[in-house]
Design an enzyme around this catalytic site. Structure first.
Site, PDB file in Angstrom:
ATOM      1  N   HIS A 260       0.833  -1.207   0.000  1.00 38.32           N
ATOM      2  CA  HIS A 260       0.000   0.000   0.000  1.00 38.32           C
ATOM      3  C   HIS A 260       0.870   1.259   0.000  1.00 38.32           C
ATOM      4  CE1 HIS A 260      -3.720   2.276   1.241  1.00 38.32           C
ATOM      5  NE2 HIS A 260      -2.800   3.089   1.719  1.00 38.32           N
ATOM      6  N   GLU A 261       1.803   1.308   0.931  1.00 36.04           N
ATOM      7  CA  GLU A 261       2.645   2.504   1.037  1.00 36.04           C
ATOM      8  C   GLU A 261       3.586   2.635  -0.163  1.00 36.04           C
ATOM      9  OE1 GLU A 261       1.888   4.704   3.125  1.00 36.04           O
ATOM     10  OE2 GLU A 261       0.534   3.436   4.313  1.00 36.04           O
TER      11      GLU A 261
ATOM     12  N   HIS B 123       1.841   4.611  -2.763  1.00 39.08           N
ATOM     13  CA  HIS B 123       1.956   6.053  -2.508  1.00 39.08           C
ATOM     14  C   HIS B 123       3.305   6.582  -2.983  1.00 39.08           C
ATOM     15  CE1 HIS B 123      -1.686   6.930  -0.304  1.00 39.08           C
ATOM     16  NE2 HIS B 123      -1.463   6.006   0.618  1.00 39.08           N
TER      17      HIS B 123
ATOM     18  N   GLU C 138      -4.642   7.990  -2.772  1.00 39.76           N
ATOM     19  CA  GLU C 138      -5.149   6.716  -2.260  1.00 39.76           C
ATOM     20  C   GLU C 138      -5.495   5.756  -3.388  1.00 39.76           C
ATOM     21  OE1 GLU C 138      -4.818   5.848   0.682  1.00 39.76           O
ATOM     22  OE2 GLU C 138      -4.404   7.793   1.607  1.00 39.76           O
TER      23      GLU C 138
END
Length: 502
Positions: free
Chosen positions: A269-270, A273, A299
């Site tokens: 997830h990160e 980003h 997001e």
């Protein structure tokens, strides 16, 4: 006014915003440092440093001559489309900054730091009573800022905060999308759970899973996705996040030796980003138009990689044997089919960051309603736990056993981030649309994921999303990339196909 003067005014603005970008980078690294390695006794000193940097940045942006430079630059005829978009962003950022008095900027910065540090202890000790007074002080300051911005920008107070995280977004837009989700998501959640109950049960994948091994595997997956360790690092914090700047990306996660699944997906997830920040247009990195285009787009990138790509059957079949070898696992629990069941298990839970993608929007919708009530003055910190628990029971059918797994679980409110939460679900909607569009554009994306190859997917978003910077609105980026405005249809179709085989 002459073209020369107008052009000079724009050049002066670019120089000023380049300095602001350097200040912002310093603040980002200080925040990472505070969250990962700063000793407890350094909190007060670090809070003062951040407050001073916030004040310097605010004074640089709101200096009396800036408004005049913006007006002068608007008269320039020789600006190309990127310069025009950059000037428009300068004006938007300036309008937000001038709406907040310098004294409030300093007070907010100090209270955010103080409340966040109290939250770290309170959450660990399940001691909401110690957090509530500090949170009330922070809410009061955020409401003061919201009122000031609302008056200056001609917006509702909550919308004024929301615009800072997702430019151009209004709560009326969110209400429509969330109402659509609420019209089908609870029933769809029940249908998915009933469908899974009729299938094979997941076999437990037993640990322990040493942190060193989890970190090693996480780094290997980050490398597969496209993270550049020459321009970034992975560390540990209370709450996973991505910070730093495009050329110095700081990712954090947290580990549980009894369960590797959460940390690995948090890392993915990160990384999403970080890839977005790294892919922003290099020629404009120090300018407003070269920044990320709000948190819905941000997001969408993290959820595109974590939820859409990393949970495909093709990638899990690639990943499972590597997990088995990395952790020294044995037996049928490590087979791809069972690992896939673990990563696709759907059931309401207490923790947002551990939630499956079907129930996740309900977590966000709860927080959206609560933070709107706090900004409107209808809900105090003292009454937050009861309101939270009531909402959890109404939306997910469960009640947290304590406040640590309830209203204290997220860092957002203790750090002053009001107006952020709805972008998580808006990002999920956008991610579903982007993944569908990517697969229409490149037939081999899922096959590539089955080889651990994220390059086709990353190439799609590099061109359609990352390279746009802030030159478009969030909705324009989604619409141009996918051929349709942001909506719920692609998300619904994705859930039905993945979990019900429709």
């Amino acid at each position: 006014m002459s073209e020369r003067n107008s052009t000079a005014a724009y050049a002066a603005l670019k120089d000023r915003f380049e300095r602001l970008a350097a200040l912002s980078g310093a603040q980002a690294v200080l925040h990472w440092d505070r969250a990962t390695m700063m000793p407890e006794g350094g909190a007060a000193a670090r809070a003062e440093q951040q407050a001073i940097l916030s004040l310097i940045a605010h004074e640089t942006l709101t200096a009396p001559e800036v408004a005049g430079l913006i007006d002068e630059a608007r008269e320039a005829d020789g600006l190309d489309p990127w310069d025009r978009a950059n000037l428009q962003e300068m004006a938007r950022v300036h309008a937000h900054a001038t709406a907040t008095p310098a004294s409030l900027v300093t007070r907010l910065s100090r209270q955010k730091s103080a409340t966040e540090m109290v939250w770290r202890k309170a959450r660990a000790a399940n001691d909401y009573a110690s957090l509530a007074p500090e949170l009330d002080k922070l809410i009061a300051l955020v409401r003061e800022q919201a009122a000031a911005k609302a008056e200056a920008l001609g917006l509702d107070p909550y919308d004024a905060l929301l615009d800072g995280y997702d430019p151009g977004r209004r709560s009326a837009d969110i209400d429509v999308l969330f109402a659509e989700l609420e019209s089908f998501l609870p029933a769809l959640l029940r249908e998915v759970m009933e469908h899974q109950a009729r299938g094979p049960a997941s076999l437990p994948i037993e640990g322990p899973f040493p942190i060193a091994l989890q970190e090693k595997i996480g780094r290997e997956v980050m490398d597969l996705i496209g993270f550049d360790f020459a321009h970034g690092r992975l560390d540990v914090s209370h709450h996973p996040f991505t910070g730093g700047v495009p050329d110095d990306s700081r990712i954090t996660t947290r580990y549980d030796e009894a369960d590797f699944t959460e940390s690995l997906m948090a890392v993915i997830h990160e990384t999403g980003h970080s890839l977005y920040e790294r892919g922003l247009p290099g020629a404009w990195r120090s300018q407003p138009v070269g920044r990320a285009r709000g948190m819905t787009i941000h997001e969408s990138q993290s959820l595109l990689f974590e939820m859409q790509a990393a949970r495909t059957e093709s990638f899990i079949r690639f990943l499972a044997p590597r997990l088995k070898a990395g952790f020294g696992g044995e037996g049928p629990a490590w087979e791809p089919e069972n690992v896939l069941r673990h990563y696709r298990r759907v059931a309401p839970g207490f923790i947002r960051v551990q939630a499956d993608e079907v129930s996740y929007p309900l977590h966000v919708m709860l927080r959206y309603g609560l933070e709107r009530a706090m900004i409107a003055g209808e809900l105090t910190a003292k009454d937050l736990p009861a309101a939270w628990n009531e909402g959890m029971e109404r939306m997910l059918g469960i009640v947290p056993p304590d406040d640590a797994t309830g209203c204290m679980q997220d860092i957002h409110w203790p750090s002053g981030s009001f107006g952020y939460f709805p972008t998580y679900t808006l990002g999920a909607l956008a991610a579903a649309q982007l993944f569908a569009a990517a697969k229409r554009t490149h037939d081999g994306i899922e096959a590539a994921l089955g080889q651990g190859d994220f390059a086709p997917l990353l190439g799609f978003v590099r061109t359609r999303v990352h390279g746009k910077g802030a030159s478009r609105t969030p909705d324009e980026i989604v619409s141009e990339a996918t051929g349709e405005p942001l909506g719920t249809a692609a998300f619904k179709a994705h859930i039905e196909a993945r979990y019900l085989g429709k």
